[in-house]
Design a protein around this motif. Structure first.
Motif: not given
Lengths: 357, 322
Positions: A182-207
């Motif tokens: 959960g917290r890992g995912l929250a962290l990954a989402l926050s990586s996009f905070a400064d990303d204002e580009d309109e690109a497709s955003r994806a998170i690849l969770l490997v666990s």
């Protein structure tokens, strides 16, 4: 005043110098307007030579040539260059955050044993395949986050894949105890905070497992996903004996405590963003899943290609050489005014260079 | 009729300028050897690194912040083709975030990664610095990098009997540097709740003051309330100053001696680069250096002399032609 500065900045914005203090030497470029390369020669009266346009032009050209030569050398010495440019291009790709499980169970093989002989540890398989994956996705901006007992930001989104691969290379090091998705995912989402580009955003969770997500964290995740819509991929490295995420468990066992993986899957489905889970029970299955993600994440993307810095010192020296050669030619063509027997007729023959002198 | 050029200094200066410029264009680039370094930087993120005993611009800042600034300065000072990897230390392990990567090409990403290091990345409250350094040495050895380990040396719980655990590696095999972060005067350690908000400072009984693992010390029978079975460590709770933290220079120097690392206290962020340079191994890398500037400077000198001298010599000739 500020407008003038703005205009200057726009003009020189692409260019830079390495040693700005040397630019002060540019003042030397006024010297050719104070003196010439020709020997001063006395003539009784300037009125002897008629004023003519050619002489004036030659005079001006030679003075400018001296000035340009000095200016070009100064610019070359101060390290004139065109700055690294970013050129926007259209392509396919995504902004991707790799969220990697660094818990110690990743160090076991798919048979959930210590790796031996032909059986690779799950982390080794993940490392090899992710490395290939990153190598194929040259245009993506990739960030890396890790989680285990606590979430750990590893790399911000970057175009430089060498360091991303260095981070992937570190995942087969011994891991830590727990799996706080959960917290890992929250962290990954926050990586996009400064990303204002309109690109497709994806998170690849490997666990290779999951744990209960705290209700508070669940709510925070729903908020974060609503703010930052992402595509979510979960590559679940399922060990032998572990419960699957797609099968409905028998009634009575269907609790988050007994089936954290299944309930994480349900939670992800309920987030309302494009989500796909891949259950991989062998290295081959992992490979197929990664190939599938590779196919899916090919939306149009404006990416920036770097045009590297271009040094302009040599071109500057070429300009200086040409200007100096011109001066030398003029110097070679210099003639003395005074003749052994000066006559008015002779003085009229070569007016141009004389005026220039 | 031509002027006698061989007697005219202007001609010679122009010729020198032209030849020097041609030389600047034709001169090949020189291959020079620079000294690059392969470093693994490990930063201690345990609770005692939150102690604010540095001053930056008049504001108190934590040891971790100062350590981060120091490492970012180090990153900026490393010559290109050096490589830098990053790890964090807490509990008894050093955890590798990424392997060494080239510093110039990947500067922004590495810089961002250093800046993101936070005490919240720590997964345990314990701080077995000695074991952490031993683990980091093993990682650095496997990466053939030199180690730069930034820590305040605060062991929590304290070492049993003050003795260092044995080092299993070969001292001096991995070169590197222990960097002592923190002031030498003890300061209170900030305490955070589970949501990460600061709620005060650790008090004396909040932290283990004595390591009660393993056999009790030899002076235990003389302690009040001692009982060999029920109270082998004495009947009173241990007291001490472990809840205050100072940079443990003695302990770190002993650890450095045991493992063959260098030691340098971190007085300010700018001092790290010099210490790293002195204690890590440089390996030569070839870089191409443009030396066109030398003949070009000569050309500039010749042209400046030519026009300057010509301008200084009076505007009128001494005498009119006969």
């Amino acid at each position: 005043m500020s407008r003038i500065i703005e205009i200057i900045q726009r003009l020189v914005g692409d260019f830079g110098v390495d040693r700005p203090l040397l630019l002060g030497l540019a003042i030397l470029a006024i010297l050719p307007f104070l003196a010439t390369v020709f020997a001063r020669q006395g003539i009784p009266a300037i009125a002897l030579a008629p004023r003519d346009g050619i002489s004036r032009t030659v005079n001006l050209v030679l003075r400018l040539a001296g000035s340009v030569a000095i200016l070009a050398i100064v610019l070359g010495l101060s390290g004139l260059h065109r700055r690294e440019q970013m050129v926007a291009r259209q392509g396919t790709g995504a902004h991707l955050v790799l969220l990697l499980d660094r818990s110690s169970s990743m160090d076991n093989s798919f048979a959930d044993r210590a790796p031996s002989g032909d059986q690779e540890a799950k982390s080794v398989v993940a490392k090899r395949l992710l490395d290939d994956f990153v190598a194929r996705r040259a245009r993506d901006r990739i960030g890396v986050a890790a989680f285990s007992t606590s979430p750990m930001p590893v790399l911000p989104l970057t175009d430089h894949h060498e360091v991303v691969r260095a981070a992937i290379a570190a995942i087969d090091r011994p891991g830590l105890a727990f799996t706080d998705v959960g917290r890992g995912l929250a962290l990954a989402l926050s990586s996009f905070a400064d990303d204002e580009d309109e690109a497709s955003r994806a998170i690849l969770l490997v666990s290779d497992g999951a744990a209960l997500i705290d209700r508070k964290v669940q709510e925070a995740l729903r908020d974060a996903v609503a703010r930052t819509p992402v595509h979510l991929y979960w590559l679940f490295l399922r060990s032998r004996g572990a419960k699957g995420i797609f099968e409905e468990p028998p009634p009575g066992e269907n609790t988050p405590q007994a089936n954290p993986e299944r309930h994480l899957h349900l939670f992800f489905q309920s987030l309302g963003v494009p989500y796909r889970a891949f259950e991989a029970t062998s290295p081959q299955a992992v490979e197929q899943a990664i190939a599938e993600i590779d196919r899916q994440e090919t939306r149009p993307l404006t990416y920036f290609e770097r045009v590297p810095r271009r040094d302009l010192a040599r071109p500057a020296f070429v300009v200086a050489t040409v200007a100096t050669a011109l001066l030398l030619l003029a110097k070679l063509a210099e003639r003395k005014l005074a003749r052994p027997v000066p006559t008015v007729a002779a003085a009229r023959q070569e007016p141009a260079l004389r005026r220039a002198a | 009729m031509g002027v006698r050029l061989s007697h005219d200094w202007r001609f010679w200066l122009l010729a020198v300028a032209l030849l020097a410029l041609l030389a600047a264009l034709l001169i090949p680039r020189l291959t020079l050897t620079r000294h690059a370094r392969d470093l693994l930087v490990v930063i201690d993120v345990t609770g005692s690194m939150n102690v604010r005993d540095y001053l930056e611009g008049g504001e108190p800042v934590s040891r971790l912040t100062t350590a981060r600034h120091a490492v970012r300065r180090l990153l900026a000072d490393l010559p290109c083709q050096s490589r830098l990897g990053l790890g964090i230390f807490t509990e008894r392990r050093s955890f590798l975030l990424f392997e060494p990567a080239e510093v110039c090409e990947n500067f922004a990403a590495i810089d961002g990664a250093i800046d993101a290091i936070d005490w919240r990345m720590a997964w345990e409250g314990d701080s077995y610095v000695v074991r952490g350094v031993h683990a980091a040495l093993a990682i650095a050895g496997s990466l053939t990098a030199d180690l730069v380990f930034l820590t305040d040396g605060q062991e929590a719980p304290p070492l049993a009997g003050g003795a260092l655990p044995p080092f299993e590696g070969e001292p001096g095999k991995v070169a590197g540097l222990l960097v002592g972060v923190g002031a030498t005067e003890p300061s209170p350690i900030p305490k955070y709740n589970e949501d990460g908000r600061e709620i005060g400072f650790y008090a004396e009984q909040d932290v283990p003051q004595e390591n009660r693992e393993g056999p009790p010390p030899e002076d235990a029978p003389s302690r009040a309330g001692w009982n060999p079975r029920n109270a082998p460590w004495g009947g009173e709770p241990a007291t001490g100053t472990e809840h205050l933290s100072a940079m443990r220079e003695d302990g770190l120097r002993r650890l450095a001696a045991q493992t063959g690392l260098g030691f340098a206290p971190l007085r300010d962020p700018a001092s790290l680069s010099a210490a790293v340079e002195a204690n890590t191994r440089a390996h030569p890398v070839d870089v191409l250096v443009d030396i066109a500037g030398i003949p070009a400077s000569l050309a500039l000198l010749a042209l400046t002399t030519l026009f300057g001298l010509a301008a200084l010599i009076g505007h009128r000739p001494d005498r009119l032609p006969a």
